[in-house]
Structure formats: C-alpha cells, structure tokens
Design a protein around this motif. Sequence first.
Motif, PDB file in Angstrom:
ATOM      1  N   TYR A  74      -2.302  -0.945   1.931  1.00 28.04           N
ATOM      2  CA  TYR A  74      -1.735  -0.075   2.421  1.00 28.04           C
ATOM      3  C   TYR A  74      -0.937   0.222   3.763  1.00 28.04           C
ATOM      4  O   TYR A  74      -0.412   1.896   4.001  1.00 28.04           O
ATOM      5  CB  TYR A  74      -2.496   1.231   2.330  1.00 28.04           C
ATOM      6  CG  TYR A  74      -3.351   1.148   0.516  1.00 28.04           C
ATOM      7  CD1 TYR A  74      -2.486   1.924  -0.657  1.00 28.04           C
ATOM      8  CD2 TYR A  74      -4.738   0.807   0.159  1.00 28.04           C
ATOM      9  CE1 TYR A  74      -2.590   2.255  -1.857  1.00 28.04           C
ATOM     10  CE2 TYR A  74      -4.345   0.262  -1.380  1.00 28.04           C
ATOM     11  CZ  TYR A  74      -4.389   2.002  -2.227  1.00 28.04           C
ATOM     12  OH  TYR A  74      -3.742   1.759  -3.225  1.00 28.04           O
ATOM     13  N   ARG A  75      -1.723  -0.049   4.347  1.00 24.65           N
ATOM     14  CA  ARG A  75      -1.179   0.042   6.144  1.00 24.65           C
ATOM     15  C   ARG A  75       0.292  -0.994   6.305  1.00 24.65           C
ATOM     16  O   ARG A  75       1.130   0.403   6.306  1.00 24.65           O
ATOM     17  CB  ARG A  75      -2.787  -0.515   6.752  1.00 24.65           C
ATOM     18  CG  ARG A  75      -1.236  -0.106   8.479  1.00 24.65           C
ATOM     19  CD  ARG A  75      -2.974  -0.894   9.513  1.00 24.65           C
ATOM     20  NE  ARG A  75      -4.586  -0.308   9.456  1.00 24.65           N
ATOM     21  CZ  ARG A  75      -4.261   0.485  10.281  1.00 24.65           C
ATOM     22  NH1 ARG A  75      -3.545   0.943  11.172  1.00 24.65           N
ATOM     23  NH2 ARG A  75      -5.335   1.416  10.597  1.00 24.65           N
ATOM     24  N   ALA A  76      -0.057  -1.816   5.704  1.00 27.21           N
ATOM     25  CA  ALA A  76       1.238  -2.139   5.413  1.00 27.21           C
ATOM     26  C   ALA A  76       2.712  -1.000   5.021  1.00 27.21           C
ATOM     27  O   ALA A  76       3.481  -1.150   5.215  1.00 27.21           O
ATOM     28  CB  ALA A  76       1.104  -4.002   5.315  1.00 27.21           C
ATOM     29  N   PRO A 133       9.176   3.766   5.614  1.00 29.33           N
ATOM     30  CA  PRO A 133      10.544   4.344   5.920  1.00 29.33           C
ATOM     31  C   PRO A 133      11.378   4.540   5.736  1.00 29.33           C
ATOM     32  O   PRO A 133      12.541   5.336   5.496  1.00 29.33           O
ATOM     33  CB  PRO A 133       9.920   3.894   7.280  1.00 29.33           C
ATOM     34  CG  PRO A 133       8.948   3.147   7.979  1.00 29.33           C
ATOM     35  CD  PRO A 133       8.185   3.026   6.408  1.00 29.33           C
ATOM     36  N   VAL A 134      11.294   3.131   4.990  1.00 26.53           N
ATOM     37  CA  VAL A 134      12.690   2.928   3.799  1.00 26.53           C
ATOM     38  C   VAL A 134      12.559   4.065   2.688  1.00 26.53           C
ATOM     39  O   VAL A 134      13.778   4.551   2.273  1.00 26.53           O
ATOM     40  CB  VAL A 134      12.915   1.201   3.228  1.00 26.53           C
ATOM     41  CG1 VAL A 134      14.203   1.404   2.343  1.00 26.53           C
ATOM     42  CG2 VAL A 134      12.578   0.579   4.421  1.00 26.53           C
ATOM     43  N   LEU A 135      11.814   4.512   2.199  1.00 23.33           N
ATOM     44  CA  LEU A 135      11.184   5.405   0.996  1.00 23.33           C
ATOM     45  C   LEU A 135      12.141   6.802   1.555  1.00 23.33           C
ATOM     46  O   LEU A 135      12.679   7.818   1.026  1.00 23.33           O
ATOM     47  CB  LEU A 135      10.065   5.777   0.592  1.00 23.33           C
ATOM     48  CG  LEU A 135       9.010   4.205  -0.636  1.00 23.33           C
ATOM     49  CD1 LEU A 135       7.530   4.348  -0.787  1.00 23.33           C
ATOM     50  CD2 LEU A 135      10.509   3.853  -1.982  1.00 23.33           C
ATOM     51  N   LEU A 187       8.046  -4.478  -5.004  1.00 24.86           N
ATOM     52  CA  LEU A 187       7.195  -5.007  -5.710  1.00 24.86           C
ATOM     53  C   LEU A 187       5.555  -6.211  -5.014  1.00 24.86           C
ATOM     54  O   LEU A 187       5.653  -6.259  -4.058  1.00 24.86           O
ATOM     55  CB  LEU A 187       7.391  -5.902  -6.472  1.00 24.86           C
ATOM     56  CG  LEU A 187       6.292  -6.703  -7.726  1.00 24.86           C
ATOM     57  CD1 LEU A 187       5.721  -5.781  -8.879  1.00 24.86           C
ATOM     58  CD2 LEU A 187       6.903  -8.281  -8.504  1.00 24.86           C
ATOM     59  N   CYS A 188       4.830  -4.408  -5.515  1.00 24.01           N
ATOM     60  CA  CYS A 188       3.121  -4.949  -4.954  1.00 24.01           C
ATOM     61  C   CYS A 188       2.335  -5.689  -5.813  1.00 24.01           C
ATOM     62  O   CYS A 188       1.905  -5.571  -6.549  1.00 24.01           O
ATOM     63  CB  CYS A 188       2.800  -3.580  -4.414  1.00 24.01           C
ATOM     64  SG  CYS A 188       3.941  -2.607  -2.987  1.00 24.01           S
ATOM     65  N   LEU A 189       2.125  -6.472  -5.478  1.00 25.26           N
ATOM     66  CA  LEU A 189       0.935  -7.003  -5.766  1.00 25.26           C
ATOM     67  C   LEU A 189      -0.955  -7.306  -5.498  1.00 25.26           C
ATOM     68  O   LEU A 189      -0.316  -6.408  -4.185  1.00 25.26           O
ATOM     69  CB  LEU A 189       1.715  -9.343  -6.680  1.00 25.26           C
ATOM     70  CG  LEU A 189       2.329  -9.169  -6.745  1.00 25.26           C
ATOM     71  CD1 LEU A 189       3.296 -10.347  -7.172  1.00 25.26           C
ATOM     72  CD2 LEU A 189       2.774  -8.854  -8.214  1.00 25.26           C
ATOM     73  N   GLY A 190      -0.893  -8.135  -6.306  1.00 26.85           N
ATOM     74  CA  GLY A 190      -3.033  -8.425  -5.211  1.00 26.85           C
ATOM     75  C   GLY A 190      -2.537  -9.605  -4.087  1.00 26.85           C
ATOM     76  O   GLY A 190      -2.159 -10.165  -4.405  1.00 26.85           O
ATOM     77  N   VAL A 221       8.276  -9.084   1.951  1.00 25.67           N
ATOM     78  CA  VAL A 221       8.870  -7.633   3.113  1.00 25.67           C
ATOM     79  C   VAL A 221       7.093  -8.585   3.532  1.00 25.67           C
ATOM     80  O   VAL A 221       7.694  -8.004   4.880  1.00 25.67           O
ATOM     81  CB  VAL A 221       8.642  -6.382   2.230  1.00 25.67           C
ATOM     82  CG1 VAL A 221       9.185  -5.404   3.374  1.00 25.67           C
ATOM     83  CG2 VAL A 221       9.502  -6.263   1.304  1.00 25.67           C
ATOM     84  N   VAL A 222       6.223  -7.901   3.507  1.00 22.31           N
ATOM     85  CA  VAL A 222       4.687  -8.294   4.027  1.00 22.31           C
ATOM     86  C   VAL A 222       4.353  -9.186   3.630  1.00 22.31           C
ATOM     87  O   VAL A 222       3.693  -9.127   2.200  1.00 22.31           O
ATOM     88  CB  VAL A 222       4.099  -7.432   4.495  1.00 22.31           C
ATOM     89  CG1 VAL A 222       3.344  -6.998   5.339  1.00 22.31           C
ATOM     90  CG2 VAL A 222       5.304  -6.233   4.873  1.00 22.31           C
ATOM     91  N   ALA A 223       4.825 -11.031   3.397  1.00 21.82           N
ATOM     92  CA  ALA A 223       4.537 -11.638   2.792  1.00 21.82           C
ATOM     93  C   ALA A 223       2.696 -11.792   2.466  1.00 21.82           C
ATOM     94  O   ALA A 223       2.145 -12.294   1.081  1.00 21.82           O
ATOM     95  CB  ALA A 223       4.667 -13.458   3.399  1.00 21.82           C
ATOM     96  N   ASP A 224       1.671 -12.254   3.554  1.00 21.96           N
ATOM     97  CA  ASP A 224       0.977 -12.044   3.310  1.00 21.96           C
ATOM     98  C   ASP A 224      -0.363 -10.767   2.712  1.00 21.96           C
ATOM     99  O   ASP A 224      -1.120 -10.688   1.638  1.00 21.96           O
ATOM    100  CB  ASP A 224      -0.261 -12.132   4.473  1.00 21.96           C
ATOM    101  CG  ASP A 224       0.033 -11.548   5.497  1.00 21.96           C
ATOM    102  OD1 ASP A 224       0.476 -10.538   5.741  1.00 21.96           O
ATOM    103  OD2 ASP A 224      -0.929 -11.558   6.447  1.00 21.96           O
TER     104      ASP A 224
END
Lengths: 289, 193
Positions: free
Chosen positions: A93-95, A102-104, A251-254, A271-274
């Motif tokens: 959530y922080r990421a 900011p993009v949204l 797309l946000c995955l687990g 975008v934020v790989a980890d």
Amino acid sequence: MKMPESVTDEQVSIEDIEIRLLLEAIYQLYGYDFRCYSKASLRRRVLHRLGMSGMPSIMAMTERVLRDQQFFVTLLNDLTVNVTEMFRDPEFYRAFREEVIPVLKTFPFIKIWHAGCATGEEIYSMAIMLEEEGLYDRAMLYATDIDKNVLAAAKKGIYSYAAVKQYSENYRRAGGKTSLADYYTAKYDGVIMDQRLKRNIVFADHDLATDQVFGEMNVIVCRNVLIYFDRDLQQRVFRLFRDSLDMGGYLCLGTKESLRFSACEEHFEPVVADMRIFRKRQLMKRETR
Amino acid sequence: MRQRISAVVIGASWGGLDAYSRVLGKLPANLPVPVLVVQHQHPSGGDKLPWILDTRTAMHVVAPMEKEPIEAGCVYVAPPGYHMLVDVDHTVCYSLAAPVNYSRPSIDELFFSAGHVYGPGLLGVILTGANDDGAAGITYIKQRGGITMAQSPVTAEARTMPEAAIATGCIDQIHDLDDIGTVISELVFGLGA
C-alpha cells in the motif's frame, strides 16, 4: 505400537479421481468451476473438510454436496479461501501510494477493479487511501468475487474488533494519514466501516474462471487469488486482465505471485517489482504473437 | 533396502535457524534432489530467512514464487504467512488457508502435499520445535512408503517437536543434529545410485 496402514499410489490415484468427480458435481449442479484450480491446495482443502465432516470418503461427500445445499456452502467457503486483511502487506500500500497515486491524480476519472475481493477488507483499504489522497470522488471501485456469501459480508463491512486492532498497525505501516479508527464505528465486539466509504463501490459477482472482460480499468488489484489457479486458468485470467486494462493501466498481484511463469509477461512491465505492481505496456509490432 | 530419494522435506520451529544452518551446511551444492523447508516464523517478521540460510549452505537457496519449478540442488524456503505445498507438476504452490497447528506455514501441509507427489521417494525430517506440527505429516510420509527421520530430542533446542514425531511410531531414523546433514547426503547419494 501399531503402524498405520500404507497409502499406495493406487489409493492416491483413486482419491484424485474422487476429487475430480466432486468438482464435476459442483460444476454441474451449482455452476462454480474449480476444475482448473491448483491441484495441491484444492486436495488439501477437500481432505481437510472430509476430516472435519467425519464422512467415510470423498464419494460420500460428493453425494452430500448433491443433496445438501447448506453443506455445499460450507465446502464452498473452504475451497475459495477467503483469508484477507485490511492493508495486508503494508509495504504494498505504501508503494501504491508513492508510485501509482501520483499518476492517478493526473486522470479525470479512475476505475479500479478488485478481483476476488472476498470479505472486502482490501477494497475498504483502497477506498480509505483514495479518500486520504483526495481521489475518491473521481473514482469508481468494482469489488467482485465468485462467492455471493462473502460479497454480502463485504457489502456490510462489519469486522471483528480483534482483527481491526491488527489492521490499525498495518494501516500505520502503510503510510496512513490519520488513525484507522476514523473510518469505523465500534459496536459490541465488532466494528462497522464508515458507510460513506461505499458510495462509489459496486459489488458484483464475477467468476474469473468463466466470466468475461469487465470494462476498461485503470487499476486491477488481484492479490493472492491466482495462487489457487492452475497454469491454464492463470493464463486465461492474465489475458482477461490485459484486455480489461487501459494502456498503461496498473496490475497489482500478491507478493508471491508472478507473471514470470506465464505467457503474458511481455505485455506488462514492472513498476515496483518486489511489490508486484506492473503496468500494461504497448507491444512493438515485432513483439506481438 | 535400496530406495531412490527424489526430494527432501524438513520442518522446524523453535531453535530452527541454528538447526537449519547446521543441517543445510553439510549438504553439497550438487545434491541431486530438491530440499523444501518450513520454519515457523511470525508473519510480520519479514522474509529474510532465505538470505540468511543462503550464507550457511553450498546449495542454492530460493525464496520461491508460486508455480516456481522445484529443481535439484536448490533449497526452497516457505515464506511467512503462507502454506507452501508441492503441486503435482513439481512446482511450488501457496495457500492462505487457515493456520494448521496454529502455524502458517505449517510443516504438516508441506509434508502431506509432498508425500502425495513423491510417495516412496520422499525423505522427511523433523528438527527442533516446541509444538507437534509435522507429526501428522511425517506419519503420512511413512504411510506413502517414504523415509522418515527425527533429530534426537537431547540435541534439540526444543524437544517437543521431535518427540511428537517419534511418538507416532513412524520414524525410521533418529540422529544427532550435527549428523543429520551428512546422513541426508549419504541417503541421497548412497542409496540413490
């Protein structure tokens, strides 16, 4: 001490056949399709319910599923694994707040789809984050799940007080701006979420295994759902997500889910790989298959 | 009795970090089978265990993604908060189903799923721990014809877990902590020929 009886490969294959028949019965009678779920975890959950039920075999359980709808509802709840938390994986959530919001903010209108929302904890987390970032009123959130019973719970937004205490810590680590208590009212031993958080949420049943594209989304959140699907079904769902996302959509995955073992990897860039946040990318002509 | 081993599963709880360091530290980089391990940990403690263990063994330690193929020579470490299972196509499978024996990851969940897939080719090992997770799973491995091993309770930081495993009557071999790595290696190489 008496040694337990051996379990031969033949017995194991008979069990496998019984499980397939159970899933076929569920599909034909109730329309829920678990036939492409990951074999190992499905098997564990079926055997777990068998042990709890005291029934002699999976066949006996199948017989009961065919005649007893209440028992099916219990089994459905086992098979769908509705485990979730508010602000589960706070770092995600922080990421999201730091890299995606900011993009949204540059968009006039935002559509977000939570696929497999279970009892709704994560959709309320997203709603809170959008409120805090001043984005809620131009957002539409779609919360879908295969199981109508959990959707009803999601709509109510009532959670146990003990659970919410832990969610408060998640909220804080996720970069929450006030206190989670500002978003719920305590009642008896539970809490009810601020009903205003629901004003732009649409709850709908949707089966990722059988249903179609959901609309043009800017964000799809589907965390810890794909882990229960086999490779073919995952492939279907990744295509569904690709086709439901706007170009550049997120797309946000687990945290343990990957596009790496799928044929859709080329359609997304990290975008934020980890934290498993990806973006749909434009494919060059020579890349398309 | 000559038995070809195709995978090793290990479970530990209290005292597990030191135990794993000493067991995995004796395994060679070219061990021709995969090793899957469950260590009970607090879900919010972060996922550092694979990186710590990687400094203690010659084998390649992996923090697997779901569907990651399970390959020889690698150690797969269950992440906190998920059950780690072996799927029928020899890939890693995760589940958020309820904790088993108050634990997620649970040793039983790994052992049941691996026992199903590898059958008589599985070697199951129970190390130190302060609860009885793994006892049901090691029984299943035995029922499937696999080889079962427990750390000798006197060498365990917490003896409850190996004692519970031994009490099932399904343990083939009991070894001191510092011998377990070598014995695993000998079983895999010696009997696997």
